[in-house]
Structure formats: structure tokens, C-alpha cells
Design an enzyme around this catalytic site. Structure first.
Site, PDB file in Angstrom:
ATOM      1  N   HIS A  15      59.988  56.811 -79.327  1.00 39.70           N
ATOM      2  CA  HIS A  15      58.532  56.700 -79.412  1.00 39.70           C
ATOM      3  C   HIS A  15      57.952  57.261 -78.117  1.00 39.70           C
ATOM      4  O   HIS A  15      58.155  56.684 -77.052  1.00 39.70           O
ATOM      5  CB  HIS A  15      58.118  55.238 -79.612  1.00 39.70           C
ATOM      6  N   LEU A  16      57.275  58.401 -78.227  1.00 35.86           N
ATOM      7  CA  LEU A  16      56.680  59.013 -77.032  1.00 35.86           C
ATOM      8  C   LEU A  16      55.205  58.648 -76.916  1.00 35.86           C
ATOM      9  O   LEU A  16      54.531  59.081 -75.977  1.00 35.86           O
ATOM     10  CB  LEU A  16      56.873  60.529 -77.066  1.00 35.86           C
ATOM     11  N   ARG A  17      54.708  57.861 -77.879  1.00 36.32           N
ATOM     12  CA  ARG A  17      53.317  57.371 -77.876  1.00 36.32           C
ATOM     13  C   ARG A  17      52.318  58.520 -77.922  1.00 36.32           C
ATOM     14  O   ARG A  17      52.642  59.629 -78.324  1.00 36.32           O
ATOM     15  CB  ARG A  17      53.082  56.426 -76.683  1.00 36.32           C
ATOM     16  N   HIS A 167      68.462  52.606 -86.012  1.00 37.25           N
ATOM     17  CA  HIS A 167      68.798  51.522 -85.072  1.00 37.25           C
ATOM     18  C   HIS A 167      69.594  50.394 -85.720  1.00 37.25           C
ATOM     19  O   HIS A 167      69.142  49.260 -85.797  1.00 37.25           O
ATOM     20  CB  HIS A 167      67.551  50.976 -84.345  1.00 37.25           C
ATOM     21  N   ASP A 240      65.635  54.671 -79.707  1.00 39.16           N
ATOM     22  CA  ASP A 240      64.522  53.772 -80.021  1.00 39.16           C
ATOM     23  C   ASP A 240      63.784  53.357 -78.744  1.00 39.16           C
ATOM     24  O   ASP A 240      63.339  52.214 -78.615  1.00 39.16           O
ATOM     25  CB  ASP A 240      64.950  52.544 -80.828  1.00 39.16           C
ATOM     26  N   HIS A 244      55.813  49.976 -74.132  1.00 39.73           N
ATOM     27  CA  HIS A 244      54.505  49.345 -74.361  1.00 39.73           C
ATOM     28  C   HIS A 244      53.879  49.059 -73.007  1.00 39.73           C
ATOM     29  O   HIS A 244      54.577  48.628 -72.088  1.00 39.73           O
ATOM     30  CB  HIS A 244      54.657  48.014 -75.104  1.00 39.73           C
ATOM     31  N   ALA A 254      56.950  44.253 -79.747  1.00 36.14           N
ATOM     32  CA  ALA A 254      58.385  44.561 -79.820  1.00 36.14           C
ATOM     33  C   ALA A 254      58.603  46.019 -79.449  1.00 36.14           C
ATOM     34  O   ALA A 254      57.880  46.893 -79.905  1.00 36.14           O
ATOM     35  CB  ALA A 254      58.911  44.294 -81.226  1.00 36.14           C
TER      36      ALA A 254
HETATM   37  C1  NCD Z   1      59.007  50.226 -82.110  1.00 35.91           C
HETATM   38  C2  NCD Z   1      57.620  50.525 -81.531  1.00 35.91           C
HETATM   39  O1  NCD Z   1      57.168  49.775 -80.681  1.00 35.91           O
HETATM   40  O2  NCD Z   1      57.004  51.526 -81.926  1.00 35.91           O
HETATM   41  N1  NCD Z   1      59.384  48.886 -81.761  1.00 35.91           N
HETATM   42  C3  NCD Z   1      60.640  48.371 -81.736  1.00 35.91           C
HETATM   43  O3  NCD Z   1      60.780  47.181 -81.451  1.00 35.91           O
HETATM   44  N2  NCD Z   1      61.704  49.096 -81.979  1.00 35.91           N
HETATM   45  C4  NCD Z   1      58.976  50.471 -83.573  1.00 35.91           C
HETATM   46  C5  NCD Z   1      60.340  50.454 -84.240  1.00 35.91           C
HETATM   47  O4  NCD Z   1      61.123  51.386 -84.100  1.00 35.91           O
HETATM   48  O5  NCD Z   1      60.631  49.478 -84.935  1.00 35.91           O
HETATM   49 ZN    ZN Z   2      61.667  52.901 -83.276  1.00 36.35          ZN
END
Ligand code: NCD
Ligand code: ZN
Length: 333
Positions: A15-17, A167, A240, A244, A254
Site C-alpha cells: 500500500h503506497l497510499r 498475505h 503488505d 498509517h 490495521a
Molecule cells: C491494509 C491497509 O491498511 O490498507 N491493512 C492491513 O492490515 N493489511 C489492507 C489489507 O491489506 O488488508
Molecule cells: Zn494489503
């Protein structure tokens, strides 16, 4: 300094946001990885050709050394034309989020039938499906296993569709992947290979390790290690990495910021398993083969050096903050 040099790795799940933070996250990824599949759970989601093209361009602008594998989000009711347009815009992977399973998944799939037309089109066009395999209505530690019947249904309904279970976190899912057809593979993260629920909760809550799916038991982790180190081409790396900002993390989001430590953790894990010679396959060969991509050029160097993971990287508390790791990694030219 004892070390190894191997082909530059891929990350098939990160996730690179979006917005201002994206540039730092993309550059951090480029320091370790040659190629990344960035996840589409942005707001709004990456579910149209224009959004996907813009997003890929924003990563390439921020981190020119990082190749992007475009991933779109499956939305209920997407039809064949939608999927064809996304494929023409460069999409290689479609991501299936069960509605309510994780960050920004409220617009996800409620029933697998909602995705049937899109999945048929993806198979015909040679796109791969990546699945967040958790059933949100099940108890939190049982969600992955509870989703396996949905995976069975997808495999039966769409033979030939390449499907990656994302994952992996539990022994039952590992065995399910091993017994599935050759078109089925899976990503495994560094944190699910290195940590368990005890590390997350046992002493005091380690929010930097809180993610979906939850890390599970030592027995589950042992199965994940066995699979990752087995040399089976079905298993490959997806970090993954899911940073945040501190306020969201404090509110319970999460997701772990794995990018700054993932390669160091993996080297330690493969070394402990006596399988360092299998690391290159797991991070740089199997996933590319599964997705029909050329292997990366260039290499990454990994060497033994103790370091303590800082409390903050790019404004985020990273995975393993405060812990001492025994390996370091850096991409070579
Ligand atoms: C991920 C997220 O924050 O975008 N969170 C995580 O706990 N892995 C989403 C995801 O891959 O489930
Ligand atoms: Zn993810």
C-alpha cells in the site's frame, strides 16, 4: 561483512497510499524493490482506467526506479466492458476485497456472484485475481479458514483464472494453496513469517504489528515458513506494507509499515530455516513467473549487520520498531 547478492526483488502486495505521503512511501519501496504491485484500496478506489493510469503515473514520478504492476479494485457489478477498459489501461491484476474485511473495503464484494462476470472477463483477458481471503462475519482468528469455501467456489467457477491468495496467515490456507490447481499461488509477508499473536499481544500491545489478517500461532507460522522456504513456485513475496499516519494508527487502524524492514526480516527468517539459497526464488523469481513478467534486472545486496529499527520512518512507526535485526539490505545498480 558476510553477505549475499541476489536478483532485485518484487513486492506483489503493498500500500503506497495517495496524496502527499505517497512520494516518501514509493521512494522507500524503491530502495529495496525493483517492482511493486500497489494495492487499490485508496479513496476513491482504483476502479476506473483514468484513476489507475493517474495513480501509476504518480508513483513513477515519485520513484522512477520502481516499476509498477497496475492493480485495480473489483467493485460489485463491474462488467466485461469495465474489465476490458481496465486491461487496455494497463491493469494486470484485479483485487477482490470482501466487503468490510479491512481498510477501505466498504465498497468490496458482498457475495462472490457479484464478481462472476468480471472474473470471467479477467480470465479471458489473462488478468490475475488477488484475493483478500477473510470472511468478515467469522471470529477474527478464524476468518481466513472460513473464507476457503469462497476460494473453492471461485476456482470451480473460473477454471484457468490465475488466483493469488494474499498475505497467507494460517496453516489451513497454506495447505489449501498447496492442494489447489497450478493456476493458484499466494503471497506471504515478512511479518507473518517472523511474528505470532504472542508478539502482537503477549507482553504489551505492539500496534506496529497490528494488521489484517492477524499473525497467528507458532504452528501457523511454522507452516508459512515451510511453504516459503520449500522452493515451491506457488509461494512468493508480498510485503503488505500498509503505513498509517499516527492518528489513524492510534484510532486502531490495521496495517503495518513493513517496507523499511521487510528484506532484513526475510533474510533472518530464511537464514534461521537454513534456506538462504531459496530467498531469491521467493522474492525475485516465483512471483514474476506466476504473473508472466520478465525477471527484474539489477540486484539487491543483503549483509549481516545488527541494527535497531527506529521508532519513526517517513512519519510512521514501522514494523519491528525498537527491535534489533541482524540483516541489512540495499539495492545495487
Ligand atoms: C491494509 C491497509 O491498511 O490498507 N491493512 C492491513 O492490515 N493489511 C489492507 C489489507 O491489506 O488488508
Ligand atoms: Zn494489503
Amino acid at each position: 561483512m558476510p553477505g549475499i547478492e541476489i536478483r532485485a526483488p518484487d513486492d506483489f502486495h503493498a500500500h503506497l497510499r495517495q496524496g502527499a505521503p505517497l512520494a516518501a512511501f514509493a521512494r522507500r519501496h524503491a530502495a529495496g524493490f525493483a517492482r511493486v504491485a500497489p494495492m487499490p484500496n485508496t479513496l476513491p478506489p482504483l476502479a476506473t482506467p483514468a484513476a489507475l493510469v493517474d495513480y501509476v503515473a504518480s508513483i513513477e514520478r515519485a520513484a522512477p526506479g520502481l516499476a509498477v504492476i497496475p492493480v485495480f479494485k473489483l467493485i460489485p457489478g463491474m462488467d466485461e466492458n469495465d474489465v476490458r477498459a481496465l486491461a487496455e489501461a494497463g491493469a494486470r491484476i484485479g483485487k477482490y476485497y470482501p466487503a468490510g474485511s479491512t481498510t477501505n473495503s466498504g465498497d468490496g464484494i458482498r457475495d462472490p456472484a457479484e464478481a462472476d462476470e468480471a472474473l470471467g472477463a479477467m480470465r479471458d483477458l489473462g488478468l490475475a485475481l488477488a484475493v483478500h481471503a477473510e470472511e468478515p462475519s467469522a471470529p477474527v482468528l478464524e476468518r481466513e479458514t472460513a473464507f476457503l469455501p469462497v476460494l473453492d467456489r471461485i476456482v470451480r467457477a473460473h477454471p484457468g483464472l490465475r488466483l493469488s491468495v494474499e498475505h497467507l496467515s494460517g496453516a489451513a490456507a497454506v495447505r489449501w494453496v498447496e492442494e489447489a490447481p497450478e493456476t493458484v499461488g499466494a503471497t506471504i509477508t515478512a511479518h507473518h513469517l517472523c511474528f505470532t499473536l504472542e508478539d502482537l499481544l503477549g507482553e504489551s500491545l505492539d500496534t506496529a504489528l497490528y494488521c489484517k489478517p492477524l499473525p497467528k500461532s507458532g504452528a501457523d507460522r511454522a507452516e508459512l515458513r515451510r511453504a516459503a522456504c520449500s522452493g515451491s513456485r506457488k509461494f512468493f513475496f508480498g510485503s503488505d506494507s500498509a503505513p498509517h499516519e499516527p492518528a489513524r494508527k492510534a484510532a486502531g487502524a490495521a496495517g503495518v509499515y513493513a517496507a523499511p524492514v521487510a528484506l532484513a526480516l526475510l533474510a533472518g527468517c530464511f537464514e534461521e530455516e537454513g534456506a538462504l539459497d531459496g530467498l531469491e526464488g521467493f522474492i525475485a523469481v516465483h512471483g514474476a513467473a506466476f504473473h508472466g513478467l520478465e525477471p527484474n534486472r539489477g540486484s539487491v545486496r543483503l549483509w549481516r549487520e545488527d541494527w535497531t529499527v527506529p521508532e519513526a520512518v517517513d512519519g510512521v512507526r514501522p514494523l519491528a520498531a525498537g527491535r534489533t535485526l541482524r540483516w541489512k539490505a540495499a539495492r545495487s545498480a
